[in-house]
Write a protein that holds these residues in place. Structure first.
Motif, mmCIF file in Angstrom:
data_model
loop_
_atom_site.group_PDB
_atom_site.id
_atom_site.type_symbol
_atom_site.label_atom_id
_atom_site.label_comp_id
_atom_site.label_asym_id
_atom_site.label_seq_id
_atom_site.Cartn_x
_atom_site.Cartn_y
_atom_site.Cartn_z
ATOM 1 N N THR A 56 -6.978 -12.100 8.782
ATOM 2 C CA THR A 56 -8.157 -11.251 8.663
ATOM 3 C C THR A 56 -9.311 -11.886 9.421
ATOM 4 O O THR A 56 -9.300 -13.086 9.716
ATOM 5 N N GLY A 172 -7.156 -7.015 0.050
ATOM 6 C CA GLY A 172 -7.370 -5.650 -0.410
ATOM 7 C C GLY A 172 -8.646 -5.020 0.095
ATOM 8 O O GLY A 172 -8.954 -3.882 -0.284
ATOM 9 N N ASP A 173 -9.409 -5.712 0.958
ATOM 10 C CA ASP A 173 -10.657 -5.120 1.460
ATOM 11 C C ASP A 173 -10.429 -4.228 2.675
ATOM 12 O O ASP A 173 -11.380 -3.717 3.272
ATOM 13 N N GLY A 174 -9.158 -4.051 3.065
ATOM 14 C CA GLY A 174 -8.829 -3.165 4.171
ATOM 15 C C GLY A 174 -8.859 -3.816 5.539
ATOM 16 O O GLY A 174 -8.592 -3.154 6.543
ATOM 17 N N LYS A 175 -9.153 -5.113 5.605
ATOM 18 C CA LYS A 175 -9.283 -5.792 6.890
ATOM 19 C C LYS A 175 -8.129 -6.750 7.182
ATOM 20 O O LYS A 175 -8.122 -7.390 8.238
ATOM 21 N N TRP A 176 -7.192 -6.857 6.263
ATOM 22 C CA TRP A 176 -6.092 -7.798 6.437
ATOM 23 C C TRP A 176 -4.929 -7.144 7.182
ATOM 24 O O TRP A 176 -4.640 -5.960 6.982
ATOM 25 N N HIS A 177 -4.266 -7.940 8.028
ATOM 26 C CA HIS A 177 -3.064 -7.507 8.736
ATOM 27 C C HIS A 177 -1.921 -8.459 8.394
ATOM 28 O O HIS A 177 -2.147 -9.612 8.012
ATOM 29 N N LYS A 217 -1.284 -3.100 9.218
ATOM 30 C CA LYS A 217 -2.175 -3.217 8.074
ATOM 31 C C LYS A 217 -1.432 -3.767 6.875
ATOM 32 O O LYS A 217 -0.329 -3.320 6.555
ATOM 33 N N ALA A 219 -0.531 -4.528 2.952
ATOM 34 C CA ALA A 219 -0.581 -3.768 1.702
ATOM 35 C C ALA A 219 0.080 -4.588 0.600
ATOM 36 O O ALA A 219 0.832 -5.513 0.863
#
Length: 219
Positions: A56, A172-177, A217, A219
């Motif tokens: 991230t 979980g902030d939507g920026k992790w790959h 992304k 999850a």
């Protein structure tokens, strides 16, 4: 006594002599209070049967007084921030315990960049959670322990000069790959297999990867 809020507390001590004189202050002492259970709300585990590297990027505001990364990577983890390895092997105690897991508290203030993106990379291994080597004895433990062996939960918190605390990044902030990393096999007993060609293609995230399509992304 009331519970202290998470953060770093610093104090010095001086004494008043019988004649009224005040002694010079002592050297500073400090106490860090880590996150409590409630501060992990909204910070989910990330995990995948096929992905073992998570990356991230995030920004750090100017004037951060403290910056602390709280992280648990299971079964074991290796953490890098802006190219610096934060641990030699693992961030949380090696365990396959189904109900409670420890987390590490890492001071990262001196490693953060202001005015350009910060890069955090977490590589995971199975460790004692390797189900092929360590059988779960009770069937109901699978539900408690989770079916995914390699998982990570992390939150990076900064305290500003105003005294406010802000989360700079968290799972979980939507920026992790996530990606299938260069460690293609790992075992507590047999070591690991590492493919340097995969490492070269991945870089430290999709932003600088030779093959960004290998990242997706998380999850």
């Amino acid at each position: 006594a009331p519970r202290l809020e998470p953060g770093t507390y610093v104090w010095q001590v001086a004494t008043r002599e019988a004649d009224g004189r005040i002694s010079p202050p002592s050297a500073p002492s400090a106490l860090h209070v880590a996150l409590g259970h409630g501060e992990w709300d909204g910070v989910p585990w990330l995990g995948s049967a096929s992905k073992n590297v998570y990356s991230t990027t995030f920004d750090c505001p100017a004037g951060a007084v403290t910056s602390v990364l709280y992280i648990c990577g299971l079964g074991y983890s290796r953490v890098e921030l802006n190219g610096h390895v934060l641990n030699t092997l693992t961030t949380a105690p090696w365990t396959q315990y189904a109900y409670v897991n420890g987390f590490s508290t890492l001071d990262v203030k001196d490693l953060l960049l202001v005015g350009e993106p910060n890069r955090l990379v977490v590589s995971l291994g199975r460790g004692w959670r390797d189900r092929t080597a360590f059988r779960i004895l009770k069937g109901d433990d699978v539900a408690s322990d989770g079916k995914v062996e390699r998982v990570v939960r992390a939150k990076l918190v900064a305290t500003l000069s105003t005294g406010d605390s802000v989360a700079l990044s968290h799972t979980g902030d939507g920026k992790w790959h996530a990606a299938a990393g260069p460690t293609t096999a790992d075992s507590v007993y047999n070591g690991e297999e590492y493919d340097a060609r995969v490492a070269e293609r991945l870089g430290d995230g999709p932003h600088n990867a030779i093959s960004p399509e290998l990242w997706s992304k998380a999850a």
